[in-house]
Motif scaffolding. Structure first.
Motif, PDB file in Angstrom:
ATOM      1  N   TRP A  12       0.850  -1.183   0.000  1.00 26.25           N
ATOM      2  CA  TRP A  12       0.000   0.000   0.000  1.00 26.25           C
ATOM      3  C   TRP A  12       0.888   1.236   0.000  1.00 26.25           C
ATOM      4  N   GLY A  13       0.323   2.394   0.265  1.00 25.78           N
ATOM      5  CA  GLY A  13       1.094   3.635   0.327  1.00 25.78           C
ATOM      6  C   GLY A  13       0.167   4.803   0.608  1.00 25.78           C
ATOM      7  N   THR A  14       0.721   5.868   1.216  1.00 24.12           N
ATOM      8  CA  THR A  14      -0.109   7.018   1.589  1.00 24.12           C
ATOM      9  C   THR A  14      -0.373   7.965   0.428  1.00 24.12           C
ATOM     10  N   ASP A  15       0.442   7.899  -0.612  1.00 20.26           N
ATOM     11  CA  ASP A  15       0.208   8.743  -1.785  1.00 20.26           C
ATOM     12  C   ASP A  15      -1.107   8.313  -2.444  1.00 20.26           C
ATOM     13  N   TYR A  16      -2.060   9.264  -2.511  1.00 22.48           N
ATOM     14  CA  TYR A  16      -3.419   8.915  -2.924  1.00 22.48           C
ATOM     15  C   TYR A  16      -3.483   8.310  -4.322  1.00 22.48           C
ATOM     16  N   LEU A  17      -2.699   8.814  -5.227  1.00 22.70           N
ATOM     17  CA  LEU A  17      -2.757   8.346  -6.614  1.00 22.70           C
ATOM     18  C   LEU A  17      -1.634   7.375  -6.979  1.00 22.70           C
ATOM     19  N   SER A  18      -0.806   6.999  -5.995  1.00 21.43           N
ATOM     20  CA  SER A  18       0.315   6.113  -6.290  1.00 21.43           C
ATOM     21  C   SER A  18      -0.170   4.710  -6.662  1.00 21.43           C
ATOM     22  N   THR A  19       0.496   4.125  -7.652  1.00 22.57           N
ATOM     23  CA  THR A  19       0.206   2.737  -8.060  1.00 22.57           C
ATOM     24  C   THR A  19       1.443   1.863  -7.868  1.00 22.57           C
ATOM     25  N   SER A  20       2.409   2.346  -7.069  1.00 15.75           N
ATOM     26  CA  SER A  20       3.687   1.649  -6.946  1.00 15.75           C
ATOM     27  C   SER A  20       3.529   0.247  -6.360  1.00 15.75           C
ATOM     28  N   GLY A  21       2.630   0.095  -5.387  1.00 11.12           N
ATOM     29  CA  GLY A  21       2.431  -1.229  -4.804  1.00 11.12           C
ATOM     30  C   GLY A  21       1.915  -2.225  -5.823  1.00 11.12           C
ATOM     31  N   PHE A  22       0.897  -1.813  -6.561  1.00 12.04           N
ATOM     32  CA  PHE A  22       0.329  -2.666  -7.607  1.00 12.04           C
ATOM     33  C   PHE A  22       1.364  -2.942  -8.692  1.00 12.04           C
ATOM     34  N   ASP A  23       2.082  -1.885  -9.108  1.00  9.67           N
ATOM     35  CA  ASP A  23       3.092  -2.048 -10.154  1.00  9.67           C
ATOM     36  C   ASP A  23       4.186  -3.019  -9.722  1.00  9.67           C
ATOM     37  N   THR A  24       4.562  -2.957  -8.446  1.00 11.52           N
ATOM     38  CA  THR A  24       5.596  -3.853  -7.923  1.00 11.52           C
ATOM     39  C   THR A  24       5.145  -5.313  -8.001  1.00 11.52           C
ATOM     40  N   MET A  25       3.879  -5.555  -7.638  1.00  9.71           N
ATOM     41  CA  MET A  25       3.354  -6.924  -7.692  1.00  9.71           C
ATOM     42  C   MET A  25       3.264  -7.426  -9.130  1.00  9.71           C
ATOM     43  N   VAL A  26       2.809  -6.553 -10.032  1.00  9.64           N
ATOM     44  CA  VAL A  26       2.701  -6.940 -11.445  1.00  9.64           C
ATOM     45  C   VAL A  26       4.078  -7.302 -11.998  1.00  9.64           C
ATOM     46  N   LYS A  27       5.079  -6.475 -11.651  1.00  5.51           N
ATOM     47  CA  LYS A  27       6.442  -6.741 -12.128  1.00  5.51           C
ATOM     48  C   LYS A  27       6.942  -8.086 -11.611  1.00  5.51           C
ATOM     49  N   ARG A  28       6.629  -8.371 -10.352  1.00  5.47           N
ATOM     50  CA  ARG A  28       7.059  -9.645  -9.779  1.00  5.47           C
ATOM     51  C   ARG A  28       6.430 -10.821 -10.531  1.00  5.47           C
ATOM     52  N   VAL A  29       5.149 -10.719 -10.814  1.00  4.86           N
ATOM     53  CA  VAL A  29       4.453 -11.796 -11.530  1.00  4.86           C
ATOM     54  C   VAL A  29       5.023 -11.954 -12.939  1.00  4.86           C
ATOM     55  N   LEU A  30       5.293 -10.834 -13.606  1.00  5.28           N
ATOM     56  CA  LEU A  30       5.849 -10.894 -14.959  1.00  5.28           C
ATOM     57  C   LEU A  30       7.281 -11.417 -14.951  1.00  5.28           C
ATOM     58  N   ASP A  31       8.055 -11.045 -13.921  1.00  5.86           N
ATOM     59  CA  ASP A  31       9.408 -11.595 -13.800  1.00  5.86           C
ATOM     60  C   ASP A  31       9.350 -13.114 -13.604  1.00  5.86           C
ATOM     61  N   GLY A  32       8.363 -13.548 -12.815  1.00 10.85           N
ATOM     62  CA  GLY A  32       8.178 -14.982 -12.620  1.00 10.85           C
ATOM     63  C   GLY A  32       7.819 -15.678 -13.920  1.00 10.85           C
ATOM     64  N   LYS A  33       6.998 -15.015 -14.728  1.00  8.24           N
ATOM     65  CA  LYS A  33       6.636 -15.562 -16.038  1.00  8.24           C
ATOM     66  C   LYS A  33       7.883 -15.697 -16.915  1.00  8.24           C
ATOM     67  N   SER A  34       8.758 -14.679 -16.878  1.00 10.78           N
ATOM     68  CA  SER A  34       9.986 -14.718 -17.685  1.00 10.78           C
ATOM     69  C   SER A  34      10.872 -15.881 -17.256  1.00 10.78           C
ATOM     70  N   LEU A  35      10.945 -16.109 -15.943  1.00  5.92           N
ATOM     71  CA  LEU A  35      11.750 -17.229 -15.448  1.00  5.92           C
ATOM     72  C   LEU A  35      11.171 -18.556 -15.941  1.00  5.92           C
ATOM     73  N   CYS A  36       9.855 -18.674 -15.907  1.00  6.11           N
ATOM     74  CA  CYS A  36       9.207 -19.899 -16.399  1.00  6.11           C
ATOM     75  C   CYS A  36       9.471 -20.081 -17.894  1.00  6.11           C
ATOM     76  N   LYS A  37       9.471 -18.982 -18.650  1.00  4.13           N
ATOM     77  CA  LYS A  37       9.781 -19.067 -20.079  1.00  4.13           C
ATOM     78  C   LYS A  37      11.212 -19.555 -20.290  1.00  4.13           C
ATOM     79  N   ASP A  38      12.133 -19.069 -19.450  1.00  2.33           N
ATOM     80  CA  ASP A  38      13.512 -19.538 -19.537  1.00  2.33           C
ATOM     81  C   ASP A  38      13.593 -21.032 -19.237  1.00  2.33           C
ATOM     82  N   MET A  39      12.847 -21.462 -18.233  1.00  2.00           N
ATOM     83  CA  MET A  39      12.823 -22.882 -17.881  1.00  2.00           C
ATOM     84  C   MET A  39      12.265 -23.719 -19.033  1.00  2.00           C
ATOM     85  N   GLU A  40      11.183 -23.226 -19.637  1.00  2.00           N
ATOM     86  CA  GLU A  40      10.596 -23.939 -20.775  1.00  2.00           C
ATOM     87  C   GLU A  40      11.622 -24.067 -21.903  1.00  2.00           C
TER      88      GLU A  40
END
Length: 301
Positions: A12-40
């Motif tokens: 979360w975060g106190t900045d009313y319009l900040s999306t950094s928390g959501f963006d951080t989670m999305v990046k993590r999921v996409l990084d995980g996808k990239s790792l799975c692609k490397d494994m494939e």
């Protein structure tokens, strides 16, 4: 200090319009996808490599000729030929296993995408609605403050004119009408501002609820990805271990044959099977055409 284990507590975060928390989670999921692609990709390459190696062993095996088992050396050679065929099968089976791991990983990536995209799109819509309502509220507040300021000025002006002895009735009515008009505009601006605040709060609540859902969804996806990745990598190393064990068993069977290979035994086996006799050819005597025996001839020979 206790370690956080929940996305719902950490992004979360106190900045009313900040999306950094959501963006951080999305990046993590996409990084995980990239790792799975490397494994494939790794599994696919290993499958091809094992298949190619199996074919090469098959070609080598075909080029080798079987030898008669005269001794243990020939038997060891034939054992090596047979074990080469076994090794060919081992690597062919390994190729199939790596292909299966690649296919499982591909399906996992597709399933993860089907979970991520709807949540991501819905969250982005909520963020946009919240941002739009925030901008409306900001504009409404600015207008409300301006209208209140205008109303205060108009009231003050009317109050001053009422105390003036030189003001005409017409000008006083005009000032009163202006003050009433500004007060009415201020009331409308106040109502619009309050409605915008309410609309913003509704949007914030909806966004917060969706953010909780996204945190839970993305954390579940991360847990599934880590668990899946750990399992397939473990399976991949098991394939390597099995190859090593099976190939070593092939080598051990050949080594067992070679342990029985002794130089004297193989020599004896060859002699026993192909011996042509122990007696050597006798010397051929000289035969004189005239029947005269010439003993000095033998001496010369």
């Amino acid at each position: 200090m206790n370690k956080m284990t929940s996305f719902n507590e950490a992004f979360w975060g106190t900045d009313y319009l900040s999306t950094s928390g959501f963006d951080t989670m999305v990046k993590r999921v996409l990084d995980g996808k990239s790792l799975c692609k490397d494994m494939e990709g790794y599994f696919k390459q290993r499958a091809k490599m094992e298949a190619d190696y199996s074919k090469s062993l098959a070609n080598i095996s075909k080029s080798l000729k079987s030898r008669d088992n005269i001794g243990q050396l020939e038997a060891s050679w034939n054992a090596l030929r047979c074990e080469t065929d076994v090794a060919m099968t081992i690597h062919a089976d390994a190729s199939k296993l790596f292909s299966q791991l690649a296919e499982e990983t591909r399906k996992f990536i597709e399933e993860a995408n089907s979970k991520r995209k709807p949540s991501e799109e819905k969250m982005k819509k909520c963020q946009q609605v919240k941002a739009t309502n925030y901008n409306k509220m900001t504009s409404a507040k600015k207008l409300y403050n301006q209208r209140c300021k205008d109303s205060d000025i108009a009231k003050q002006n009317y109050s001053l004119l009422k105390t003036s002895v030189t003001i005409t009735a017409k000008d006083l009515d005009k000032a009163r009408n202006q003050a009433e008009k500004c007060a009415e505009q201020a009331d409308k601006a106040d109502q619009a501002y309050q409605e915008s605040v309410k609309g913003l709060e509704d949007a914030r609540i909806q966004w917060e609820q969706e953010m909780v859902t996204v945190c839970e969804t993305f954390q579940a996806m991360e847990e599934e990805r880590i668990n899946f990745s750990r399992d397939v990598l473990w399976a991949a190393t098991n394939v390597d271990s099995k190859i090593a064990v099976d190939i070593d068993e092939c080598g051990e069977r050949v080594r067992t044959k070679l342990e029985s290979c002794h130089i004297k035994d193989d020599i004896c086996a060859f002699i026993e099977k192909f011996r042509t006799g122990e007696a050597r050819p006798m010397a051929i005597p000289y035969e004189n055409y005239y029947g005269v025996v010439n003993e000095s001839h033998y001496a010369q020979i």
